[in-house]
Each structure stands twice: as structure tokens, then as C-alpha cells.
Design a protein around this motif. Structure first.
Motif, PDB file in Angstrom:
ATOM      1  N   ALA B 128       1.720  13.955   2.281  1.00 12.92           N
ATOM      2  CA  ALA B 128       3.167  13.791   2.255  1.00 12.92           C
ATOM      3  C   ALA B 128       3.804  14.806   3.191  1.00 12.92           C
ATOM      4  N   GLN B 129       3.315  15.998   3.139  1.00 17.26           N
ATOM      5  CA  GLN B 129       3.851  17.046   3.987  1.00 17.26           C
ATOM      6  C   GLN B 129       3.663  16.696   5.467  1.00 17.26           C
ATOM      7  N   VAL B 131       3.319  13.754   6.766  1.00 16.38           N
ATOM      8  CA  VAL B 131       4.159  12.618   7.138  1.00 16.38           C
ATOM      9  C   VAL B 131       5.601  13.060   7.326  1.00 16.38           C
ATOM     10  N   ILE B 132       6.055  13.930   6.451  1.00 15.85           N
ATOM     11  CA  ILE B 132       7.429  14.417   6.584  1.00 15.85           C
ATOM     12  C   ILE B 132       7.606  15.140   7.912  1.00 15.85           C
TER      13      ILE B 132
END
Lengths: 249, 249
Positions: B128-129, B131-132
Motif C-alpha cells: 500500500a505504501q 502504491v501510494i
DNA sequence: CGGACCCTTGAGTCAGGTCAATGATAGTGG
DNA sequence: CCACTATCATTGACCTGACTCAAGGGTCCG
């Protein structure tokens, strides 16, 4: 406790949509409210990113300047519950990529320290998911913006703007503001609105009786102001000017 | 096992930068490679989003069409390890916002089912990190694109492009491709390049000896082709055309 | 050799922009 | 209430970058 207000605000911010209250609590506690008056800057492009802002009251305009500084392009206008610098907060080179200033006179924002935000988001799957969804929406908007600027001409962009904002009778922004929003200069906005008026696509009305809700237009030329409708294939009429309402035809 | 190749590819994809191998394994196992030839489409704008693609070989052009379909604007050109439709995969209305086609003749991509990607990303903080961070970079690029299109004129954009791609001697894309990249039409590219040539900002060379690496320019007018340099405040000279190398001056 | 593409150019058009003058309005400090 | 200033809107004159249309030539491929 201001952290209660902060929490209430964060719970309804679209960027955190889907997150649970406990996830937001630590952020809410670190948030600080501040009040700005029209024209005041939250930050300037190039400054180091320190905070991410959530608008609580009023509205904030995010814009970029051309190299010469002669023209500006408004990227977003964020109202209550919307976030300013939401993307910048997650960029590695931490400088704001744009300017942000308050558009209305009491404008209140909640500032959240970026480190804390990153921390919270990276450790809370629900938040991460919300942020990813938000970024995706954001980028879709930008894309739309991009190709309207590249592919359609001014008349079309203006008409689209007017149609999109004709829900309730309300005042039009300044010509300069419209110009910045549509990527052009105030003179052209004036001409186009005049053209739409002559074509009967829009009606106009003095701003006179209007409440001075933060920003109102100053002088008005010859015929007062216009209001507009139109577009590549659009069909709709407008109503009174600074104040207008949509009418299908 | 193709999943080994898939894993190796995913490990080096910037969108997943920072993720650990175990996090990527489940994705790698679901990935399917496919090969396209020049011009073939990965997807068209408006189709339902089913996969996200990672380029393994060759390159993919992502572009939008104007309403009339007369003009196109290239949003990105993605090479090996880069992702195509990375943002679309996380959008709620799941339709591709643009077209994507292979630019070179063997172009190989790894298709990952979006559901699996979402699943993996939402349940793996490291992913997630990553992708952010990727989305944030992406948006910064788009912003740059946006204001170069709004604020600078064609000559400047072309010069900027040439400077940015003058690292190694190499062939210039087709005039039509350049036009799509810079938001204009091929004729203007031809004129501008001619102008740069006359100004001595660029040198040109027949594409003759060049390897036909997937795409090569066809006929060449009078003087062959040019190469360019210039820009608001830039200083650099160029070298042979379809093939060129940069030279400081 | 014919067809499909490209690149290059000339001619002509127009949207969009610059510059500058005119008139109005609102707010301010007397 | 009034002069004064700052900000806007509106327009005319004029300029030019960018686009369209169309023709002339090349190269490559089958």
C-alpha cells in the motif's frame, strides 16, 4: 476540546472515507485549526511540505503560476471537508507543487503534520485503502482537466463550467478567477460571456441584492453581467447572472 | 515456471518498490504473460478494467482521443518494469480512462487481475505504501504535463522534449508520435524541427544505418531530418537526427 | 510497380492573447 | 456625505501561434 471538532471533520473527509473513528483519533489530536482571511496563503509552491490541510469552513484555491508569473492556472477549489495538499503529503521530495490561498473570508482549516499522517496511513490498512481510492479519483479528475484543456476550445470549457455550476442560483466568480480556472485570461472570459448573452444562452442580473458572501464582483460594465450556457452538444439555458439557475430547453 | 519470471519482474517494478518478495508471490502466480505486436491494443478507453499490466519487454503507449477522434494525446509511454493502468485499477468506476497500445514489435506484458491486485495491496502495508508513493509521483508528472501544455508554447515543449531525451544517440519518434506527445499535429513538429535545424540548434542524420528497432521513420524530405535544442533558458546542442547525441555549448 | 506511409511546405484562417482606454463599484478615511 | 483609491468588467485594435487543407516527394514492402 478542539480534537472533537477535528475528529468530526476527519470522519467526513472523503480522503479518509471508510476509516473507523479509532484510526483517526491520533490524527485528530495532532490537528490544529487556523483561520485565514480572503487572499491569505496556506503555502506557496516550493516550500517544504509540513502539513496537510482539511478545510473546515470557507474555501481554498490551489493553483500554479506560469514561469513568468503572468498567468495562473487553478487546479482545484476545495470546500469544507476537502483536503489540500493531500497528494503532496506523500511525495518524497517534500515541497508543495502549487500555491494555496483562501478564497473566502473566514476560511478555517485543520492542519495535520505530514509525518503523523504518513505514519497513520501506512499503519492502518483502512486508511491506506481510502487514500489510494482518493488518489485514483483525483487523478481521473486531472486527466479530465488535461484533455479539456488540450482538446476543447474556450467557449466549450466555459459552457461546461457554467452548466456544471448551475445547480442553484448563485454568483459567478470573478472573471479573473474563471480565467484561471479555464486556463485563459479575464478579457476572453468577458468576451465569451458577452457572446453567450447576445446569443440568448444566458441571462444576467446585477449582483446588487446579493449577499456579500466572502467575495463579490466589483464594478459592472455597460450592460451589467451575463450568464451562460452552451457547449459542443449541450442544451440548456441559464438564468440571472451573478445569480443564476438552470433551465432546460 | 513463468511465475518466477513474473516475480522477478514485479520485484523491480517501481509501483511495488519497497515490497518484499513474499508479498508479491501471490500476485506473481496469478500473472499471465502475453505478447503483442506494434499497434496492437492492450485495451481501449471505456472497456471494463480487468487487468493491470506490467511491461516486460518493448513499450506501451497510453493515450486519449479527442471527442472527434481527430487528435490524440499521449499520456505516457511505459517501458520495461513500468505499469500500465496502475491508477485505473484502483478506481471505483472500473473502466479504462484511456487507450493503450504496443509501440514496438515484440512487446510483452504481464497481466495481473485487478481484484487480486487490490486484495494484495489493501492487505499488505508495504505494498500500500509503495502504491501510494507511486500515485503521488504519477500525479506530480501529470501536473507538470498540465502546465507545460497550458503555459508554454510548442517550441518550448519540443525543445524540452529533445533535451530530456538526448542522453544517448538515438532515433526520434515519428512526427505523429511527437505530435501526440506534445499535444499538437505532425505538420507543426516538422516545421519546428526545421526551424531548430536552420538555427543550428540541431543536427540531422539519415536514419539509414539505423537498426529497425520496432519503429523507424519512413521517407525523409529534402534535407533529411533535424535535431534540436533550445528552450526558455536551456543551452545545449544536439547531434545527428534520427540518431542524436547531446553536446553542451 | 503500386500502395501505404511519412515528412515537408505553402497558403490561408482563426482562436486566443496582449495592450490600453473607459466606466463602474465598493471601501476608506475624512 | 464626499473625495480618493483599488479592483473589476468591457471593448477596440492588433498580433501571432497553432491549425487546416492540400500538394510534392521519399522510402519501404509486397
Amino acid at each position: 476540546m478542539s480534537s472533537e471538532r477535528a475528529l468530526a471533520l476527519l470522519r467526513h473527509a472523503p480522503i479518509f472515507q471508510g476509516a473507523q473513528e479509532p484510526d483517526l483519533l491520533p490524527l485528530a489530536e495532532l490537528g490544529r485549526f487556523s483561520v485565514l482571511s480572503r487572499g491569505q496563503h496556506l503555502f506557496q509552491a516550493g516550500q517544504a511540505v509540513e502539513s496537510l490541510y482539511v478545510v473546515a469552513l470557507g474555501s481554498v484555491r490551489v493553483y500554479r503560476l506560469s514561469r513568468g508569473g503572468r498567468r495562473e492556472l487553478t487546479l482545484h477549489v476545495e470546500g469544507p471537508r476537502q483536503v489540500v495538499a493531500g497528494v503532496a503529503a506523500f511525495q518524497s521530495r517534500a515541497v508543495y507543487p502549487a500555491h494555496a490561498q483562501a478564497l473566502q473570508s473566514p476560511t478555517e482549516v485543520l492542519a495535520l503534520p505530514v509525518d503523523a499522517v504518513r505514519e497513520a496511513v501506512f499503519h492502518t490498512p483502512a486508511l491506506a485503502q481510502a487514500v489510494i481510492a482518493y488518489f485514483a479519483r483525483r487523478q481521473a479528475e486531472l486527466l479530465g482537466r488535461l484533455d479539456s484543456l488540450v482538446f476543447s476550445e474556450l467557449g466549450e470549457r466555459l459552457a461546461a463550467y457554467l452548466l456544471e455550476h448551475s445547480a442553484a442560483p448563485h454568483a459567478l466568480p470573478t472573471n479573473s478567477e474563471l480565467a484561471a480556472l479555464l486556463g485563459t485570461v479575464p478579457e476572453l472570459i468577458s468576451r465569451k460571456l458577452g457572446e453567450f448573452y447576445r446569443l440568448g444562452w444566458i441571462v444576467l442580473e446585477r449582483a446588487g441584492a446579493a449577499h456579500r458572501a466572502g467575495q463579490r464582483r466589483g464594478g459592472t460594465g455597460p450592460a451589467g453581467r451575463r450568464h451562460a450556457k452552451r457547449g459542443g452538444a449541450l442544451r440548456k439555458t441559464p438564468a440571472p447572472c451573478p445569480l443564476f439557475s438552470p433551465v432546460l430547453l
